[in-house]
Design a protein around this motif. Structure first.
Motif, short mmCIF file in Angstrom:
data_model
loop_
_atom_site.label_atom_id
_atom_site.label_comp_id
_atom_site.label_asym_id
_atom_site.label_seq_id
_atom_site.Cartn_x
_atom_site.Cartn_y
_atom_site.Cartn_z
N GLY A 267 -16.97 -13.60 -2.41
CA GLY A 267 -16.74 -15.10 -2.12
C GLY A 267 -15.09 -15.35 -2.68
N THR A 268 -14.38 -14.11 -2.73
CA THR A 268 -12.90 -14.66 -2.91
C THR A 268 -12.25 -13.92 -1.79
OG1 THR A 268 -13.13 -14.54 -5.33
CG2 THR A 268 -10.89 -14.15 -4.47
N THR A 269 -11.50 -14.45 -1.23
CA THR A 269 -10.71 -13.95 0.44
C THR A 269 -9.33 -14.09 -0.12
OG1 THR A 269 -12.68 -14.63 1.49
CG2 THR A 269 -10.46 -14.07 2.84
N GLU A 270 -8.69 -12.87 0.28
CA GLU A 270 -7.26 -12.88 0.58
C GLU A 270 -6.75 -12.18 2.03
OE1 GLU A 270 -6.46 -8.31 -1.67
OE2 GLU A 270 -6.57 -10.24 -2.89
N SER A 271 -5.63 -12.42 2.19
CA SER A 271 -5.05 -11.72 3.57
C SER A 271 -3.90 -11.09 3.36
CB SER A 271 -4.91 -12.96 4.56
OG SER A 271 -4.56 -13.83 4.20
N HIS A 272 -3.38 -10.19 4.39
CA HIS A 272 -2.06 -9.50 4.30
C HIS A 272 -1.58 -9.43 5.60
CE1 HIS A 272 -3.16 -8.04 0.29
NE2 HIS A 272 -4.58 -7.82 0.87
N LEU A 273 -0.39 -9.63 5.69
CA LEU A 273 0.66 -9.68 6.98
C LEU A 273 1.09 -8.43 6.97
CD1 LEU A 273 1.34 -10.97 9.71
CD2 LEU A 273 3.45 -12.11 8.37
N LEU A 274 0.89 -7.68 8.35
CA LEU A 274 1.92 -6.39 8.60
C LEU A 274 2.73 -6.60 9.68
CD1 LEU A 274 -1.13 -3.90 8.54
CD2 LEU A 274 0.14 -4.79 6.52
N GLN A 275 3.99 -6.33 9.78
CA GLN A 275 4.83 -6.40 10.74
C GLN A 275 5.06 -4.60 11.23
OE1 GLN A 275 5.46 -8.79 12.51
NE2 GLN A 275 5.09 -10.63 11.13
N LEU A 276 4.46 -4.19 11.94
CA LEU A 276 4.43 -2.72 12.23
C LEU A 276 5.28 -2.53 13.67
CD1 LEU A 276 0.63 -2.06 11.77
CD2 LEU A 276 2.16 -1.69 9.98
N GLY B 297 -5.50 -1.11 5.66
CA GLY B 297 -6.82 -1.85 5.33
C GLY B 297 -7.51 -1.01 4.36
N CYS B 298 -7.32 0.45 4.50
CA CYS B 298 -8.10 1.26 3.33
C CYS B 298 -7.27 1.11 1.91
CB CYS B 298 -7.87 2.73 3.71
SG CYS B 298 -8.91 2.92 5.21
N TRP B 299 -5.71 1.10 2.39
CA TRP B 299 -4.92 0.69 1.02
C TRP B 299 -5.42 -0.56 0.54
CZ3 TRP B 299 -1.75 3.42 -1.92
CH2 TRP B 299 -0.81 2.90 -2.57
N HIS B 300 -5.35 -1.36 0.99
CA HIS B 300 -5.64 -2.84 0.60
C HIS B 300 -7.06 -2.85 -0.09
CE1 HIS B 300 -1.87 -4.52 1.53
NE2 HIS B 300 -2.18 -4.45 2.78
N VAL B 301 -8.04 -2.20 0.47
CA VAL B 301 -9.23 -1.98 -0.28
C VAL B 301 -9.01 -1.26 -1.53
CG1 VAL B 301 -11.66 -1.14 0.04
CG2 VAL B 301 -10.58 -2.29 2.03
N LEU B 302 -8.44 -0.41 -1.65
CA LEU B 302 -8.32 0.38 -2.80
C LEU B 302 -7.32 -0.27 -3.84
CD1 LEU B 302 -7.50 4.06 -1.31
CD2 LEU B 302 -9.56 3.13 -2.52
N ASN B 303 -6.75 -0.93 -3.31
CA ASN B 303 -5.65 -1.92 -4.29
C ASN B 303 -6.07 -3.00 -4.56
OD1 ASN B 303 -3.39 0.35 -5.11
ND2 ASN B 303 -3.95 0.49 -2.88
N ARG B 304 -7.22 -3.71 -4.21
CA ARG B 304 -7.49 -5.30 -4.02
C ARG B 304 -7.50 -5.56 -5.58
NH1 ARG B 304 -13.05 -4.67 -4.96
NH2 ARG B 304 -13.41 -2.47 -4.13
#
Length: 408
Positions: A377-386, A401-408
């Motif tokens: 129920g808690t949502t966050e988002s991350h912007l990438l400029q690749l 995506g994997c990195w953010h799952v590990l570091n949420r």
């Protein structure tokens, strides 16, 4: 000890195949504490190959030669070693017997030129090829040890691991153990990591520390030489602890671990499950997870929703979100993550939406990617400029995506 690697084959010079053997051997030799100072690629030319042998022998303790051990006329590596050492080529009977039995089993006569694969220089050590036919050779000439390995990667890796690596370790120091560990970092460049670790690197001689950039991440190989395995492990533990204090926020794994494998491992430990909504990545995140053994315990499924129509019909993304903010937006990424989590009944939902190029999408430059993560129920988002190619952008989005799952 220092080493040079010589790859033999005109197909390498023509760009018809990549020299993956060079990468493998450099990593393996570094892992046992041997410094590789030079790589050379030589075509199937007697004069140039013999010249390369002579030049390498003036510089290197160990000269590793790959390729040119086959049955054809342009396989000349052993012939040139025989010419260099002025020793005759003789038949290695176990290799000849293996080839003979193979052709008899096929009810065919063995071509005469196949016997070339069983030749070795008189007085040298021979390595039986369990994965193919051509035997390997270890020959000392003047100050250098020449190691001849077959060119096919499967044969080369098998022979190196089973025969030549133990052979080298025994010659380096029969009373020492060389042990390596690889630390894996993400979210930092090679030069930046090396700068952070500069004080540690400068003062270390044993264990040695070797940073290396590799496909979106940076690895650091630690190599310790000690009287036994336990002491080597202790030395590696100590230097790893020091590195972690300096750059531990970027450290995600060790040795053969990958970002996807870490996701599977960590979600398994915490009894969590995950589902994915993929647009820009087109299923790559899902594939990265299901390639890992045991992924079924944490990965429920995914929806690849590439178009706006798919986003609304499959996930139920609100049309107003798409109209007001577009598909490449924080709002869309977050709703995709929320919807896919509910759809699959998981504890985590992750989404990927963006522009991989080559042109812009909704006015967004290629490399603009939003990742949404919804957790209970808690949502966050991350912007990438690749940056980079379309393929690279998509791959890096998966890694992040994997990195953010590990570091949420």
């Amino acid at each position: 000890m220092n080493a040079e690697i010589i790859a033999v084959g005109s197909e390498l010079l023509l760009g018809q195949i990549a020299n993956t053997n060079g990468k493998y051997l450099s990593e393996e030799l570094a892992g046992i504490g041997m410094n590789v100072y030079r790589h050379t690629v030589v075509g199937d030319n007697e004069t140039r190959l013999l010249e390369a042998f002579r030049e390498a022998s003036e510089r290197a303790d160990v000269v590793v030669v790959t390729g040119g051990l086959g049955p054809t006329q342009d396989d000349i590596t052993k012939d040139m070693l025989a010419r260099l050492t002025e020793r005759p080529l003789i038949i290695h009977e176990p290799t000849l017997q293996k080839m003979t039995a193979y052709f008899e089993g096929k009810e065919k006569s063995m071509p005469e030129n196949n016997k070339k694969q069983a030749l070795y220089t008189e007085g040298s050590d021979v390595f039986y090829n369990e994965a193919g036919f051509a035997c390997g050779v270890a020959e000392v000439w003047e100050r250098s040890l020449f190691l001849l390995l077959p060119g096919p990667p499967r044969e080369l890796k098998h022979m190196f691991e089973s025969s030549m690596k133990p052979y080298l370790l025994n010659r380096m120091d029969e009373h020492a153990v060389v042990h390596s560990r690889v630390l894996r970092f993400f979210g930092i460049g090679e030069s930046s990591l090396e700068e952070q670790l500069s004080d540690i690197i400068e003062k270390q001689t044993n264990p040695t520390i070797a940073p290396l950039a590799s496909d979106g991440e940076v690895t650091v190989r630690l190599t310790a030489k000690a009287p036994d395995r336990q002491k080597a492990e202790e030395m590696l533990d100590n230097i790893e602890e020091e590195i972690t204090r300096t750059a531990g926020s970027y450290l995600y794994g060790r040795d053969q671990e990958t970002l996807p494998s870490r996701v599977v491992t960590e979600l398994g430990r915490s009894n969590e499950t995950i589902a994915a909504a993929e647009s820009v990545t087109g299923g790559w995140f899902s594939k990265a997870l299901v390639d890992i053994s045991g992924a079924s315990t944490v990965f429920e499924g995914a929806s690849t929703v590439y178009t706006e129509k798919a986003k609304t019909n499959v996930l139920g993304i609100e049309q107003s979100i798409l109209d007001d903010f577009g598909a490449v937006s924080r709002e869309c990424a977050e709703q995709m993550a929320e919807k896919v989590r509910v759809l699959y009944g998981t504890t985590i939902g992750i989404s990927f939406t963006g522009s991989a190029g080559p042109g812009t999408l909704e006015g967004k430059e290629p490399g603009t990617v939003w990742i949404g993560i919804s957790v209970n129920g808690t949502t966050e988002s991350h912007l990438l400029q690749l940056s980079g190619s379309r393929e690279h952008i998509r791959r890096m989005a998966v890694y992040y995506g994997c990195w953010h799952v590990l570091n949420r």
